[in-house]
Scaffold this motif. Structure first.
Motif, PDB file in Angstrom:
ATOM      1  N   MET A 112      -0.229   4.545  -2.310  1.00 40.62           N
ATOM      2  CA  MET A 112      -1.163   5.437  -1.627  1.00 40.62           C
ATOM      3  C   MET A 112      -0.818   6.904  -1.897  1.00 40.62           C
ATOM      4  SD  MET A 112       0.147   5.390   2.318  1.00 40.62           S
ATOM      5  CE  MET A 112       1.540   6.415   2.817  1.00 40.62           C
ATOM      6  N   VAL A 144      -5.267   4.923   5.093  1.00 41.48           N
ATOM      7  CA  VAL A 144      -4.088   4.101   5.367  1.00 41.48           C
ATOM      8  C   VAL A 144      -3.511   4.533   6.713  1.00 41.48           C
ATOM      9  CG1 VAL A 144      -1.808   3.408   4.554  1.00 41.48           C
ATOM     10  CG2 VAL A 144      -3.623   3.927   2.891  1.00 41.48           C
ATOM     11  N   THR A 169     -10.104   0.380   7.150  1.00 36.17           N
ATOM     12  CA  THR A 169      -8.777   0.939   6.937  1.00 36.17           C
ATOM     13  C   THR A 169      -7.826  -0.172   6.512  1.00 36.17           C
ATOM     14  OG1 THR A 169      -8.107   0.597   9.247  1.00 36.17           O
ATOM     15  CG2 THR A 169      -9.133   2.727   8.706  1.00 36.17           C
ATOM     16  N   ALA A 185      -5.753  -4.463   0.135  1.00 38.91           N
ATOM     17  CA  ALA A 185      -6.562  -3.263  -0.116  1.00 38.91           C
ATOM     18  C   ALA A 185      -7.642  -3.574  -1.150  1.00 38.91           C
ATOM     19  CB  ALA A 185      -5.673  -2.116  -0.580  1.00 38.91           C
ATOM     20  N   SER A 211      -3.408  -1.156   6.533  1.00 42.08           N
ATOM     21  CA  SER A 211      -2.086  -0.825   7.046  1.00 42.08           C
ATOM     22  C   SER A 211      -1.181  -0.372   5.911  1.00 42.08           C
ATOM     23  CB  SER A 211      -1.470  -2.051   7.730  1.00 42.08           C
ATOM     24  OG  SER A 211      -0.093  -1.847   7.973  1.00 42.08           O
ATOM     25  N   VAL A 212      -0.277   0.516   6.232  1.00 44.78           N
ATOM     26  CA  VAL A 212       0.679   1.050   5.267  1.00 44.78           C
ATOM     27  C   VAL A 212       1.544  -0.063   4.658  1.00 44.78           C
ATOM     28  CG1 VAL A 212       2.484   1.604   6.951  1.00 44.78           C
ATOM     29  CG2 VAL A 212       2.266   2.978   4.900  1.00 44.78           C
ATOM     30  N   VAL A 222       0.822  -1.205   0.000  1.00 48.78           N
ATOM     31  CA  VAL A 222       0.000   0.000   0.000  1.00 48.78           C
ATOM     32  C   VAL A 222       0.859   1.259   0.000  1.00 48.78           C
ATOM     33  CG1 VAL A 222      -1.649   1.306   1.397  1.00 48.78           C
ATOM     34  CG2 VAL A 222      -2.003  -1.146   1.014  1.00 48.78           C
ATOM     35  N   ARG A 223       1.916   1.283   0.787  1.00 47.14           N
ATOM     36  CA  ARG A 223       2.805   2.449   0.894  1.00 47.14           C
ATOM     37  C   ARG A 223       3.281   2.936  -0.483  1.00 47.14           C
ATOM     38  NH1 ARG A 223       6.146   3.476   5.132  1.00 47.14           N
ATOM     39  NH2 ARG A 223       5.981   1.335   5.857  1.00 47.14           N
TER      40      ARG A 223
END
Length: 152
Positions: free
Chosen positions: A9, A129, A105, A115, A107-108, A5-6
């Motif tokens: 995002m 996130v 939500t 996701a 997590s990063v 995700v990081r």
């Protein structure tokens, strides 16, 4: 290496306070060309998400739930709770009145697939996130997931 995700995002998303007037959220969404905003309380904690859909509900006609009476009892064909939610959003003046509370939500460090699963399962378009301390650090949307698919 698995995409996380990081990597996809939008960091430091625009946010709005729960006690802000609805007009502030509308103006920010219009100016910044975003379709949803994380909602924070006075301590900066994520408490909700307000989207275009939440704001459009205010303009939809308000129709009471259908029911019949049978032997002195009221039998609803629809949930009276959904009517009350629509009524609250229609009459609300602050973001907290129209937002979706307790949003899903991610997590990063979660894989992109997590996701995607959350979005599909819960029929949502974006996920706030959170970092390891539960603080908002970004937002990921369906568009971001398409970007991730294109790059892999």
């Amino acid at each position: 290496m698995t995409a996380v995700v990081r990597d996809y995002m939008t960091p430091n998303p625009y946010t709005v306070r729960a006690d802000a007037p609805i007009t502030e959220a509308i103006k920010l969404m219009e100016e910044k060309q975003v379709r949803g905003l994380p909602v924070l309380d006075s301590n900066g904690t994520l408490v909700g998400l307000v989207s275009e859909a939440d704001l459009i509900v205010r303009e939809a006609p308000l129709e009471p739930p259908l029911y019949i009476t049978f032997l002195g009892s009221v039998i609803y064909f629809e949930s009276p709770e959904s009517f009350h939610q629509h009524l609250k959003k229609t009459l609300g003046q602050q973001v907290q009145d129209v937002m979706t509370p307790n949003p899903h939500t991610v997590s990063v460090d979660a894989p992109i697939s997590e996701a995607a699963r959350l979005m599909v399962t819960h029929h949502i378009s974006r996920l706030p996130v959170l970092d390891h301390d539960g603080q908002l650090v970004g937002i990921i949307s369906r568009h971001d997931l398409l970007r991730a698919l294109h790059n892999n």
